[in-house]
Design a protein around this motif. Sequence first.
Motif, short mmCIF file in Angstrom:
data_model
loop_
_atom_site.label_atom_id
_atom_site.label_comp_id
_atom_site.label_asym_id
_atom_site.label_seq_id
_atom_site.Cartn_x
_atom_site.Cartn_y
_atom_site.Cartn_z
N ALA A 132 11.58 1.57 1.88
CA ALA A 132 9.98 1.30 1.42
C ALA A 132 9.34 2.60 2.16
O ALA A 132 9.68 2.92 3.27
N ARG A 133 8.51 3.30 1.35
CA ARG A 133 7.97 4.33 1.64
C ARG A 133 6.48 4.24 1.94
O ARG A 133 5.61 3.39 1.12
N THR A 134 5.94 5.15 2.95
CA THR A 134 4.43 5.09 3.26
C THR A 134 4.03 6.44 3.34
O THR A 134 4.83 7.11 3.97
N LEU A 195 -1.74 3.01 -12.39
CA LEU A 195 -2.92 2.51 -11.39
C LEU A 195 -2.62 3.12 -10.23
O LEU A 195 -3.23 3.28 -9.20
N SER A 196 -1.25 3.55 -9.84
CA SER A 196 -0.99 4.48 -8.61
C SER A 196 -0.59 3.82 -7.35
O SER A 196 0.27 3.97 -6.86
N ASP A 197 -1.86 2.91 -6.91
CA ASP A 197 -1.66 2.48 -5.48
C ASP A 197 -2.75 1.33 -5.50
O ASP A 197 -3.91 1.48 -5.82
N ALA A 221 1.40 0.00 -14.17
CA ALA A 221 1.14 -0.43 -12.84
C ALA A 221 2.41 -1.19 -12.09
O ALA A 221 3.26 -1.93 -12.95
N ASN A 222 2.35 -1.23 -11.05
CA ASN A 222 3.23 -2.46 -10.28
C ASN A 222 2.60 -3.60 -10.03
O ASN A 222 1.08 -3.51 -10.32
N GLU A 223 2.97 -4.72 -9.66
CA GLU A 223 2.48 -6.08 -9.62
C GLU A 223 1.43 -6.16 -8.88
O GLU A 223 0.31 -6.67 -8.98
N ALA A 224 1.49 -5.35 -7.61
CA ALA A 224 0.41 -5.37 -6.54
C ALA A 224 -0.76 -4.90 -7.12
O ALA A 224 -2.11 -5.19 -6.97
N GLU A 225 -0.56 -3.67 -7.77
CA GLU A 225 -1.60 -2.91 -8.15
C GLU A 225 -2.41 -3.70 -9.43
O GLU A 225 -3.68 -3.48 -9.67
N LEU A 226 -1.63 -4.21 -10.25
CA LEU A 226 -2.22 -5.32 -11.31
C LEU A 226 -3.00 -6.29 -10.73
O LEU A 226 -4.17 -6.55 -11.05
MG LIG Z 1 4.04 3.36 -7.64
#
Ligand SMILES: [Mg+2]
Length: 338
Positions: A132-134, A195-197, A221-226
């Motif tokens: 996982a990246r931050t 949506l990026s982030d 989008a990923n799930e969290a961004e959606l």
């Molecule tokens: Mg991403």
Amino acid sequence: MTQNTAQYDVCAVGNAIVDVLSPCDAAFLTAQDLAPNSMQLVDAERSTALYDAMAPGVEASGGSAGNTVAGVGSFGGRAAYIGKVADDTLGQVFTHDIRAAGVHFDTPVLTGGADQGFGTGRCLINVLPDGARTMATFLGAANQLYADDIDQALIAASEIVYLEGYLFDPAPARAAFERAATAAHQAGRKVAITLSDTFVVARWRAELLDFVTQSADIVLANEAELGALFETEDFEAAAAKLAAIVDIAAVTRGEHGSVVIRGDQRVTVAAYPVAKVVDTTGAGDQYAAGFLLGVARGLPLEDAARLGSLAASEVIAHWGPRPMVKLVDLAAEHGLKL
Ligand SMILES: [Mg+2]
Ligand SMILES: Nc1ncnc2c1ncn2[C@@H]1O[C@H](COP(=O)(O)OP(=O)(O)OP(=O)(O)O)[C@@H](O)[C@H]1O
């Protein structure tokens, strides 16, 4: 190979950034006040302090949309990029790498940028043992992308223009964003956006929702961004809302693959299995590369999503945000057609 009539399959507009990637543990993120899995903006001073605290790592050209067009190039697709670097060493590295990936890139560099505190943008990426990246990003020259940097002829010559949600952060880039979308639509081309982030979505929710509703044909989008866009944790409800306002919605769900919706059509595509996830940086970007190239070439959505999953599986199996093998060869090995 199917060809469209455009000169380029995908032209991306993004924050041009060079990455520094280092391994870390959870305590390091806490100590540095970094929210896991997010992208946070930092100033030059904080960037330097964090860099000094980080473990030895690797440097690599990045930038979300830059990674995506590098992936399109690696698939043998025709890609172009618009973004701002300074006339410094990192700017030369970024320019070399994106051109070496076969991507057309000729946005004027920010002359004297480094002297004014606008060196080439850099992103410090701390990677947990599970991959996982931050990210902590100093935008630098990327903060100086203006509407006049948008080459409208280049956009008109591209089947899809692809925009980063990250571009909502630098103020001048928002006008660039609009200009790019207008130029694309005037030429009868498609506008795609990621949506990026989740924090970017939270900061610019109304503006992003407006843009998606008015101007976007394709949204990634990923799930969290959606969920952040529609302020809900109900995936099905959010996906239905997105699908109702765009032509194509492609939502990634990490190891659970992706869901793509176009009107009444809905396809679910599994992730490609990865023996060991090393660094997830670039997963979403490489998914976008395969998916957008597939759509630009008129492939069925399922085949486009498979190309995306395959590219993502390659990039998360090693350090760095860009493919290390030719994706066109990898696609052939897996029996995927372009
Ligand atoms: Mg991403
Ligand atoms: N653990 C995994 N194993 C296999 N494939 C994965 C894994 N994680 C992600 N992928 C692939 O990458 C795609 C995009 O992943 P994800 O939803 O994590 O994007 P993201 O959150 O935007 O990633 P990032 O922002 O870190 O680049 C998924 O649809 C899937 O195909």
